[in-house]
Write a protein that holds these residues in place. Structure first.
Motif, short mmCIF file in Angstrom:
data_model
loop_
_atom_site.label_atom_id
_atom_site.label_comp_id
_atom_site.label_asym_id
_atom_site.label_seq_id
_atom_site.Cartn_x
_atom_site.Cartn_y
_atom_site.Cartn_z
N LEU A 73 29.69 43.35 45.46
CA LEU A 73 29.51 42.49 46.52
C LEU A 73 30.61 42.92 47.54
N ASN A 74 32.25 42.91 47.22
CA ASN A 74 32.96 43.26 47.57
C ASN A 74 33.15 44.47 47.55
N GLY A 75 32.57 45.81 47.09
CA GLY A 75 33.24 46.64 47.77
C GLY A 75 33.31 47.53 46.08
N LEU A 76 33.47 47.21 44.81
CA LEU A 76 33.72 47.74 43.73
C LEU A 76 32.79 48.56 43.65
N GLN A 77 33.59 49.74 42.88
CA GLN A 77 31.81 50.74 41.65
C GLN A 77 31.96 50.39 40.38
N ILE A 78 30.78 49.27 39.53
CA ILE A 78 31.08 49.39 38.34
C ILE A 78 29.72 50.43 37.78
N ASN A 79 29.79 51.08 37.25
CA ASN A 79 29.29 51.86 36.28
C ASN A 79 29.38 51.99 34.34
N LYS A 80 28.66 52.82 34.05
CA LYS A 80 29.47 53.50 32.31
C LYS A 80 30.23 53.32 32.60
N LEU A 81 30.70 54.30 33.56
CA LEU A 81 32.30 54.95 33.16
C LEU A 81 32.87 54.20 34.02
N ILE A 82 32.98 53.68 34.82
CA ILE A 82 33.83 53.07 35.88
C ILE A 82 33.57 51.92 35.87
N ASP A 83 34.82 51.05 35.88
CA ASP A 83 35.05 49.78 36.48
C ASP A 83 35.51 49.25 36.40
N GLU A 84 36.23 49.31 38.22
CA GLU A 84 37.54 49.07 38.69
C GLU A 84 37.46 47.01 39.30
N ARG A 85 37.20 46.46 38.75
CA ARG A 85 37.36 45.27 37.57
C ARG A 85 38.94 45.16 37.29
N LEU A 86 38.55 46.21 36.39
CA LEU A 86 39.62 46.05 35.12
C LEU A 86 41.21 47.26 36.05
N ASN A 87 40.87 47.62 37.58
CA ASN A 87 41.90 48.03 37.99
C ASN A 87 42.47 46.42 38.65
N VAL A 88 43.66 46.21 39.09
CA VAL A 88 44.30 45.03 39.64
C VAL A 88 44.20 44.31 40.77
N SER A 89 44.95 46.34 41.35
CA SER A 89 45.05 46.41 42.27
C SER A 89 44.03 46.21 43.76
N LYS A 90 42.61 47.03 42.83
CA LYS A 90 41.59 46.94 43.62
C LYS A 90 40.70 46.08 42.88
N ALA A 91 41.17 44.98 42.15
CA ALA A 91 40.37 43.68 41.92
C ALA A 91 40.50 42.80 42.86
N THR A 92 42.46 42.80 43.29
CA THR A 92 42.70 41.68 43.60
C THR A 92 42.26 42.05 45.28
N PHE A 93 42.18 43.54 46.20
CA PHE A 93 41.77 43.64 46.73
C PHE A 93 40.06 42.55 47.36
N ALA A 94 39.13 43.21 46.15
CA ALA A 94 37.57 42.60 45.97
C ALA A 94 37.68 40.58 45.95
N ALA A 95 39.06 40.60 45.10
CA ALA A 95 38.54 38.52 45.07
C ALA A 95 39.74 37.97 46.11
#
Length: 535
Positions: free
Chosen positions: A191-213
């Motif tokens: 809901l905050n723009g991150l891509q999460i699927n079988k090959l990608i989980d942007e929650r694991l990227n601190v920069s991208k996760a910071t934006f979503a958080a």
């Protein structure tokens, strides 16, 4: 039983009903003088021991310490924290007197001073290597997080939240399916723009996760009009905070009023957060230089980290640190990858070499495991499976060429040999014939790409002539299309093979290097004459 319910400070509803059921059962058996009743009552009493604490909440820092050390130790032996040369600097740890003074001052503002003191002590008495990594990782990510919070108009104190949740372990995954340094849920991420699927989980990227958080915290602050309520809603959910506010006197209740009605899990978390903030505010890491600058580049084809590390001077572990959003080390087609800034240009003009270094075993995680039903009507060897359709896949035709084998075809189209044999009812793979066609099923989104593969192969097979060694700067036996025109390019300041290739249609950096017998692209010089062939 009322005694049990009223005196269990760590009362658990399921435990209570379980124990009370057996207590009633064995008391009844005892009244009826049935055998085994005394033994049963003794067992029930043993079960009561861990539940009873005579009305006093026990303060136990072991759970907090276990989670903290688990997250830290997951990073100790991994790049970059196991590399002394990474992010060099000096640890400035507060002395014992300073920490005692900080503890005394911070306890006055803590909601639960006793639990706060236990958690603060756990942090202060961490083993030296663990304390160093915890402090260093916080100050590594702190500038980016602090900047994002200030830009969003949020409290700077929220910079301590990911340290509390995960100790900045980007690979942390909780039993509640939260992931990454910020421990985002799947819905919070998507809901905050991150891509999460079988090959990608942007929650694991601190920069991208910071934006979503930060986006999620901003929404919560608008909803609750208080930074601490926004933070607790981020961790425990908006509904939980709304319900607590109602029980504590309404939407305008203070944080302290709300925490008075909160479950122990929430008050303990608040104590952990306050202890972490107090600890990290006094223990600092002063870097000797700025963190390594990075840049993003887009990949044209599905690529594995090992393909890149085989061509560029960067290990798979380093690539994973810069790109933790790819948990299987596989970068999907058209995805962006983060690289050290000084390697971006090399990556761009050496892409063909990177993509050609394919080992199908690197992509086994993607291999389809399709269990086909029996096909009783396949009695004729060589007859294709009639009207076969697979949901989510497109059927394309492949014309077999001289020298083809099923293994190579399967590798080119990212399928299994067993699939090719089933789709085309091939009994003996050694008996396939040039000129015949094969049915191949590929993912719908990749159908256009795989359809173009055979067209590109056909183009490569156009008649070509071998140019003799007519110039000292040209390799003997280079294959040049007959229609090509020979040009001479003089290298200018700032030009690399990649920059030069962009100026001529159909020319790649690799071809420029090959035509001019250059083994190292970085050795071309200003004023050097390069031979280039264009259509």
């Amino acid at each position: 039983m009322y005694f049990l319910q009223n005196n269990c400070g760590l009362f658990n509803r399921k435990s209570y009903f379980c124990v009370s059921f057996f207590a009633k059962l064995y008391l009844k058996r005892f009244e009826q003088n049935k055998p085994g009743s005394l033994t049963g009552i003794f067992v029930v009493l043993l079960l009561l021991v861990p539940l009873l604490n005579w009305g006093q909440d026990s303060i136990n820092g072991e759970d907090f310490q276990y989670r903290l050390l688990q997250n830290i130790h997951q990073q100790v032996f991994e790049y970059p924290w196991n590399d002394a040369a990474f992010f060099p600097g000096k640890l400035e740890l507060a002395n014992r007197q300073t920490m005692k003074r900080q503890l005394k001052d911070a306890k006055e503002y803590a909601h639960n001073p006793d639990v706060f003191e236990v958690y603060f002590s756990v942090l202060d008495h961490l083993p030296a290597p663990d304390k160093a990594i915890f402090v260093k990782s916080f100050w590594f990510y702190q500038p980016e997080i602090k900047s994002a919070l200030i830009e969003a108009g949020l409290s700077e104190d929220l910079q301590y939240l990911p340290a509390t949740l995960s100790a900045f372990n980007s690979e942390a995954i909780s039993s509640f399916k939260r992931a990454g340094a910020w421990q985002l849920t799947h819905f919070q991420g998507v809901l905050n723009g991150l891509q999460i699927n079988k090959l990608i989980d942007e929650r694991l990227n601190v920069s991208k996760a910071t934006f979503a958080a930060v986006q999620e915290l901003k929404k919560n602050e608008v909803l609750f009009d208080h930074p601490k309520k926004a933070m607790l809603a981020f961790v425990f959910g908006k509904t939980e905070i709304k319900n607590l506010c109602r029980r504590a006197g309404g939407e305008n209740c203070s944080v302290n009023q709300m925490l008075e009605a909160a479950p122990k899990e929430m008050t303990n978390f608040m104590a952990a957060y306050q202890a972490t903030a107090a600890f990290l505010s006094q223990n600092k890491f002063v870097p000797e230089q700025e963190p390594q600058k990075t840049a993003e580049a887009k990949v044209r084809m599905q690529t594995h980290f090992e393909q890149i590390s085989a061509v560029l001077p960067i290990s798979s572990e380093e690539l994973h640190f810069f790109n933790p959003q790819f948990p299987y080390f596989i970068i999907p087609r058209q995805a962006s990858i983060t690289l050290p800034e000084d390697l971006k240009q090399d990556f761009l003009f050496l892409q063909d070499s990177i993509y050609n270094g394919v080992d199908s075993t690197l992509f086994e995680v993607l291999a389809q495991k399709i269990e086909y039903p029996p096909a009783p009507n396949r009695q004729y060897v060589g007859e294709k499976v009639k009207d076969l359709e697979i949901e989510g896949k497109t059927k394309i035709k492949y014309t077999i060429k001289s020298g083809d084998v099923l293994g190579f075809i399967a590798e080119d189209y990212d399928v299994r040999v067993a699939d090719l044999k089933y789709w085309n009812n091939i009994y003996d793979e050694r008996k396939i014939q040039a000129g015949k066609t094969l049915d191949i099923f590929v993912d719908d989104e990749n159908a256009e790409y795989y359809s173009s593969l055979q067209q590109e192969t056909a183009k490569k097979e156009e008649p070509k002539t071998v140019v003799p060694n007519f110039a000292s700067t040209t390799l003997p036996g280079i294959v040049i299309p007959e229609s090509s025109k020979k040009l001479e390019h003089i290298v200018k300041s700032g030009e690399s093979p990649y920059v030069i290739a962009q100026k001529y249609d159909g020319v790649t950096p690799e071809k420029i290097l090959e035509w001019n017998s250059i083994s190292d692209a970085r050795k071309i010089q200003i004023g050097q004459k390069l031979i280039i062939y264009v259509q």
